[in-house]
Design a protein around this motif. Sequence first.
Motif, PDB file in Angstrom:
ATOM      1  N   ASP A 247      45.446  40.631  75.154  1.00  0.00           N
ATOM      2  CA  ASP A 247      46.483  40.804  74.141  1.00  0.00           C
ATOM      3  C   ASP A 247      46.314  39.697  73.109  1.00  0.00           C
ATOM      4  O   ASP A 247      46.167  38.520  73.451  1.00  0.00           O
ATOM      5  CB  ASP A 247      47.874  40.731  74.762  1.00  0.00           C
ATOM      6  N   TYR A 249      47.671  37.731  69.593  1.00  0.00           N
ATOM      7  CA  TYR A 249      48.891  37.449  68.832  1.00  0.00           C
ATOM      8  C   TYR A 249      48.543  36.669  67.567  1.00  0.00           C
ATOM      9  O   TYR A 249      47.679  35.798  67.570  1.00  0.00           O
ATOM     10  CB  TYR A 249      49.867  36.620  69.671  1.00  0.00           C
ATOM     11  N   SER A 274      49.380  41.859  68.167  1.00  0.00           N
ATOM     12  CA  SER A 274      50.797  41.812  67.831  1.00  0.00           C
ATOM     13  C   SER A 274      51.137  40.515  67.117  1.00  0.00           C
ATOM     14  O   SER A 274      50.371  39.550  67.136  1.00  0.00           O
ATOM     15  CB  SER A 274      51.624  41.932  69.119  1.00  0.00           C
ATOM     16  N   PRO A 289      59.782  44.267  69.904  1.00  0.00           N
ATOM     17  CA  PRO A 289      58.651  45.041  69.386  1.00  0.00           C
ATOM     18  C   PRO A 289      58.849  45.544  67.963  1.00  0.00           C
ATOM     19  O   PRO A 289      57.881  45.659  67.203  1.00  0.00           O
ATOM     20  CB  PRO A 289      58.548  46.202  70.381  1.00  0.00           C
ATOM     21  N   ASN A 292      57.271  43.921  64.736  1.00  0.00           N
ATOM     22  CA  ASN A 292      55.926  44.216  64.237  1.00  0.00           C
ATOM     23  C   ASN A 292      55.954  45.115  63.006  1.00  0.00           C
ATOM     24  O   ASN A 292      54.952  45.234  62.301  1.00  0.00           O
ATOM     25  CB  ASN A 292      55.096  44.896  65.329  1.00  0.00           C
TER      26      ASN A 292
END
Length: 745
Positions: A247, A249, A274, A289, A292
Amino acid sequence: MRTRRGGCRISVVVTVLVLVTLVSPGAFAQAGGRDVTGDILANRDVTLSGDAVVRLTGGVTTYTGVIGGEGVFTVGGTGTLVLVKNSDFTLPADRRRQKIVTVGGNHPVTTIENPDPPAVIVQRGATLQYGSGSGGDGVLGHFVQAPGVSLNTLNHRVDGTLDLAVHRAVSLGVISGAGLVKQRRGTWPGIELPGTHPFSGTLYVGTGADYGSVNYLTAMPNVRKVVNQGSFIHNAPDAEVVTDAADIYSQYYGNDINFHTWGSGVVRMSGVYSWSDNGSDTDPALSEPARNFATVPHRDNKRGINIEGATVTWGDGTNNRFFLPGNENTVYINLHAERNGTRSVLTFDYNGPVTLDAPISGGRYHDTMADVGRGDVVIAATRGNAVTFTAPQNYDGDTTIGDGASLRLGDGSPQGDSSLLPTGKIVDNGELIVQNAGQGARLARIGGKGAVTQAGPATTILTGELTYTGRTTVKAGTLAVTGGSLAASAAVDLPAAGTKLDLTRSDDPTVNNLSGAEGSTVAAGRALTVRATTATTFGGTLNATGEVTKTGAETLTLTGKHTTPDSAWTVGEGTLALAGSVQARQLAVAPAGTLRSTGTVQAAVDNAGTVEATGLTVRGAYTQRPGARLTGTRLTVTGAVQLAGTFAPSSAQGPGVLIDNQGTEPVRGTFEGLPEGAGITYHGGDGNDVVLTGGSGPVRSDTATPHGASVSRSGALWWVGVAAAALVLLTAVVFLVRRRARAGK
């Protein structure tokens, strides 16, 4: 007693040997080794002759010496050790086992086999900093040259923090541990990551990191998270798949992920890219979420993708955690082509629904809409892979939908409309669904074995070469075909009222296996052909200004009202079952066709095939040609009646009106083999009806005789004689039996 103590001493020795065997060399070094803290604090050069450790006690220690010799260097304690000069040492010879292998000839690729144990260890709580950040670029390394890359043979274990503040490419060998490897912002060119790294901590890309290249492979299967504040560059050599499952960021404006591949190489991303609005460098997080997708001050959550003539896959087919959540305000995706003409390919590979809310385009960085994207998009053939685009797409290449997958354009909301540029082809082997609410889409050149579904209120236009062979469904709104044809589509269905298939500008207005609900419409221009290879029912309305033709061997049932006053209808083959009504200029039944009807035809009917009339009303003339057939129970005609061919009554047929001729002209002609008086009259009722009388002989169905044959009057009388003779014989047998019985009594 001596023996017992001796036994104890032996036991201790065995235990120590077992521990030495089980504990890794790196861990053993952490527990001990020569303490060089004093040398480091005094800025004296250190020559390793085995394992050494510096124990920090807080604060920042800047070391201006160099480290050499053979051994393992461990940084422990708390605080930061800053190296401003390069140091070169090696592992002891008995710990060196790794091999650097290069294969590929003209396109060499280097891998590291059987890696050495770590030579540089940063313990938890400690920080090792390479470089001062302002000029001194101290790195611990022993480098060997391979094609296209300088490899550090000193592998690093980082359980604390490794802070890279150097202004040159840095190789850390094979990285292990669970801490933080951080490359600062503004320190180009960045980290090189050749090899397979067991590292399970966090990688912080402040400026740049090369995850693979044309000359080496990278794998970091255990990395939990990546903080990307710069350019995270991914590359795959020819014929190799480089996978990044982390993941990723971002925390500030201005970061991106760039992709390069060589030949048939592929980069696969299976994590999520993200924004991070909280957490730490080691544990970035996003509070909600939805953030985003929301514009924030300074566009801090804007992040992007640049695919540079590369082949890239998002997802690995095992989940539906979408790689790039965001919209046109928070993300960008650029597909570019290389100077040699190599175009980009972006594949979506998920096992459930995902949504892309941003356009795929081709500008430069954040100005993504400045140019079109140069590449193709693929929806992978993974069962359940359901991708939705909610923004107009701006790439010029092909779109491929794999078997078992679907692509949906639009999410049904006015702000969620999507479209594709007409420059590319659509290869549809799954299902293409268009669900725009406000702005219609124009789609060109659709092929493949898949289905097309119109599911939104906004009109979708199909144009160009349409060769897809799957089903066409209009669930909502209007699907229009302009300059193309649905002739290759296996079936057409309009399952809801208010839906419309507009073929008025189609090159070939042919539809296969038409079905639909009451209130739906199929509109055609000069002609409409409906081919039935399976039995279907259409309850809507057919409109055409030209000829309407039913073809195909199976049955098409029409239950609606069809007003086509200028059209000539033809049942060319198979059966047209009319339960509703047709208004037309004429309805012709060809020799291979059958009209089966309980409804109304507001037109002259010309029958050269078969008419099965069970309450059929013809508001016009009825003409039956030689070789044709009429069957059923009742036919009402308002115009002239001209008969030839045969009549085949139903099994329950009895005397009564067969053709109710409501016109003023007498019936002309007769059925073959059924002249006036042979159980039928052509002057019955009010004088010009066709009536079955059951009088001088039975009326037989022609199905008991060869096609086209008839039963004559003399043949009927012969059968009456046979029946009478049989009755006489039966009477004689009964008489003899009774006489013999009396005699016996």
